[in-house]
Write an enzyme that holds these catalytic residues in place. Structure first.
Site, PDB file in Angstrom:
ATOM      1  N   ASP A 261     -33.723 -18.762   9.916  1.00  0.00           N
ATOM      2  CA  ASP A 261     -33.198 -17.517   9.371  1.00  0.00           C
ATOM      3  C   ASP A 261     -34.044 -16.315   9.779  1.00  0.00           C
ATOM      4  O   ASP A 261     -33.520 -15.283  10.189  1.00  0.00           O
ATOM      5  CB  ASP A 261     -33.124 -17.622   7.843  1.00  0.00           C
ATOM      6  CG  ASP A 261     -32.638 -16.346   7.202  1.00  0.00           C
ATOM      7  OD1 ASP A 261     -31.414 -16.160   7.092  1.00  0.00           O
ATOM      8  OD2 ASP A 261     -33.483 -15.513   6.821  1.00  0.00           O
TER       9      ASP A 261
ATOM     10  N   ALA B 225     -29.060 -14.843   7.072  1.00  0.00           N
ATOM     11  CA  ALA B 225     -28.476 -15.366   8.314  1.00  0.00           C
ATOM     12  C   ALA B 225     -27.888 -16.748   8.076  1.00  0.00           C
ATOM     13  O   ALA B 225     -26.781 -17.059   8.522  1.00  0.00           O
ATOM     14  CB  ALA B 225     -29.529 -15.421   9.418  1.00  0.00           C
ATOM     15  N   ASP B 226     -28.618 -17.594   7.357  1.00  0.00           N
ATOM     16  CA  ASP B 226     -28.122 -18.932   7.028  1.00  0.00           C
ATOM     17  C   ASP B 226     -26.845 -18.852   6.192  1.00  0.00           C
ATOM     18  O   ASP B 226     -25.849 -19.524   6.481  1.00  0.00           O
ATOM     19  CB  ASP B 226     -29.185 -19.707   6.247  1.00  0.00           C
ATOM     20  CG  ASP B 226     -30.250 -20.295   7.136  1.00  0.00           C
ATOM     21  OD1 ASP B 226     -29.925 -20.720   8.253  1.00  0.00           O
ATOM     22  OD2 ASP B 226     -31.413 -20.328   6.722  1.00  0.00           O
ATOM     23  N   MET B 227     -26.890 -18.056   5.129  1.00  0.00           N
ATOM     24  CA  MET B 227     -25.747 -18.000   4.221  1.00  0.00           C
ATOM     25  C   MET B 227     -24.533 -17.381   4.906  1.00  0.00           C
ATOM     26  O   MET B 227     -23.400 -17.856   4.736  1.00  0.00           O
ATOM     27  CB  MET B 227     -26.113 -17.218   2.958  1.00  0.00           C
ATOM     28  CG  MET B 227     -27.127 -17.929   2.091  1.00  0.00           C
ATOM     29  SD  MET B 227     -27.457 -17.085   0.537  1.00  0.00           S
ATOM     30  CE  MET B 227     -25.894 -17.275  -0.313  1.00  0.00           C
TER      31      MET B 227
ATOM     32  N   GLY C 236     -23.049 -19.880   7.200  1.00  0.00           N
ATOM     33  CA  GLY C 236     -22.342 -20.886   6.410  1.00  0.00           C
ATOM     34  C   GLY C 236     -20.981 -20.394   5.943  1.00  0.00           C
ATOM     35  O   GLY C 236     -19.995 -21.133   5.974  1.00  0.00           O
TER      36      GLY C 236
END
Length: 386
Positions: free
Chosen positions: A129, A157-159, A162
């Site tokens: 991230d 960035a991860d969320m 996703g």
């Protein structure tokens, strides 16, 4: 077959919407996020609990031929396969790369989540991230004017990746209803984080304008930032239209005539005289408590809010009324709480069926559903738990 946050978050969203999500984990350690603590709840990291409800877990050693066979049986039974393995060679070695699986299972939706995707000069490089936030430009203009670059404290960035991945999967499944064929999704943290440039990116691409760090202020709207009341508590006010500005001038008593002062009679002028206006407002706000100002703004229908801490936010009356904290019964930890899914569907509401699973909690029952006998399933499940 994902771990950390982007993939698990994507899969949790699908599980919330009713999907039967099977989480394939490495024996012994499982998802790396299980160890991302403190804080821990019992032996489980609170971080893991945040992104893994509505799933069943199988601990499966896919380096073992028997485990690889079980993995392929799982994929054969699936509508969607999600992986965050960045190495194309590793996927090909096991026959779980996109091309191989699409040739065998034409209805399968294959979703790869990686740092940089499967094209471009950074293909295969590790992605986290913080790297995506840095390289996508977001950190460069986050923070106070005099500070250095600032990472957003949540893994955005991860969320975001996703969420986009879940959206793409749903679109692919809808497309399959028309064509009978699945699709390949090549999702990347960098790509997803770049979308956060939004209006800032547009300003540069179309007007050559470079962003600067504004802290809690807004580059295009004034006043639209944080202030402090006489009690030292902070709050925010957003005056986004000229009609609101007129209301605002009637609520806030200042040493100057805000309504008629030529420096402040349009948003563009207020931006030009930001350095003069903000101290005037802060001086006025220090005459009353934050709560008193918020009451005044609420009566005048001017957008304003307190700056809550995490406890206040999670216990907000609005959060309670909307059911935004959900309790689930964990097999070892008892009742655990997670933040609710914000999607509200009238006829097929979000369901909360399973607490985040223990490592390999459902291995035997999943193997039996794939055609293994009870004895075979128990033996394989026990051998892969170590």
């Amino acid at each position: 077959m994902t771990e950390a946050l982007a993939g698990p978050y994507c899969a949790m969203l699908l599980g919330d919407l009713g999907a039967d999500v099977i989480k394939v984990e490495r024996p012994g350690t499982g998802d790396q996020a299980r160890g991302w603590g403190p804080p821990f709840v019992g032996q489980v990291a609170a971080y893991f609990l945040a992104a893994n409800r509505n799933k069943r877990s199988i601990a499966l050693n896919y380096n073992d031929p028997a485990g690889l066979e079980a993995l392929h049986r799982l994929i054969e039974s699936a509508d969607v396969f999600i992986t965050n393995q960045p190495s194309a060679e590793s996927l090909k070695k096991r026959g779980i790369d996109a091309a191989t699986l699409r040739s065998k299972h034409v209805r399968l939706t294959y979703c790869s989540i990686s740092g940089y995707g499967f094209s471009g000069p950074k293909t295969g490089m590790p992605g986290y991230d913080i790297l995506a936030q840095a390289e996508a430009g977001v950190m460069s203009f986050t923070g106070e004017e005099q500070s250095g670059p600032m990472r957003y404290p949540i893994a955005i960035a991860d969320m975001t990746c996703g969420i986009y991945a879940a959206m793409g999967i749903l679109a692919a499944l809808y497309g399959r209803e028309k064509t009978g064929q699945g699709q390949i999704l090549d999702m990347a943290l960098f790509d997803s984080q770049l979308t956060w440039l939004a209006n800032v990116g547009s300003s540069y691409l179309n007007a050559g304008a470079m962003p600067k760090r504004w802290g809690n202020a807004h580059p295009n709207i004034v006043p639209y930032e944080m202030y402090r009341g006489s009690d030292g508590r902070h709050f925010v006010v957003g005056v986004g239209t000229e009609a609101l500005w007129q209301k605002f001038t009637e609520v806030v008593d200042t040493k100057v005539d805000l309504k008629n002062d030529g420096r402040f009679q349009s948003n563009a002028k207020r931006i030009g005289h930001r350095g003069e206006l903000i101290p005037i407002l802060q001086e006025a706000f220090e005459k009353k408590t934050a709560s008193e100002w918020l009451e005044r703004f609420a009566k005048a229908e001017i957008p304003a809010a307190p700056i809550n801490g995490v406890p206040e936010a999670l216990n907000e009356l609005q959060a309670k009324a909307r059911g935004l904290v959900v309790a689930l019964e964990h097999p070892v930890l008892g009742a655990i709480k997670t933040i609710a899914n914000p999607i509200r569907l009238s006829d097929t509401p979000i369901s909360y069926r399973f607490a985040p699973p223990l490592l390999g909690e459902h291995s035997a029952e999943i193997l039996e559903s794939l055609g293994y006998t009870a004895g075979e399933a128990a033996r394989l499940a026990d051998s892969w738990l170590i």
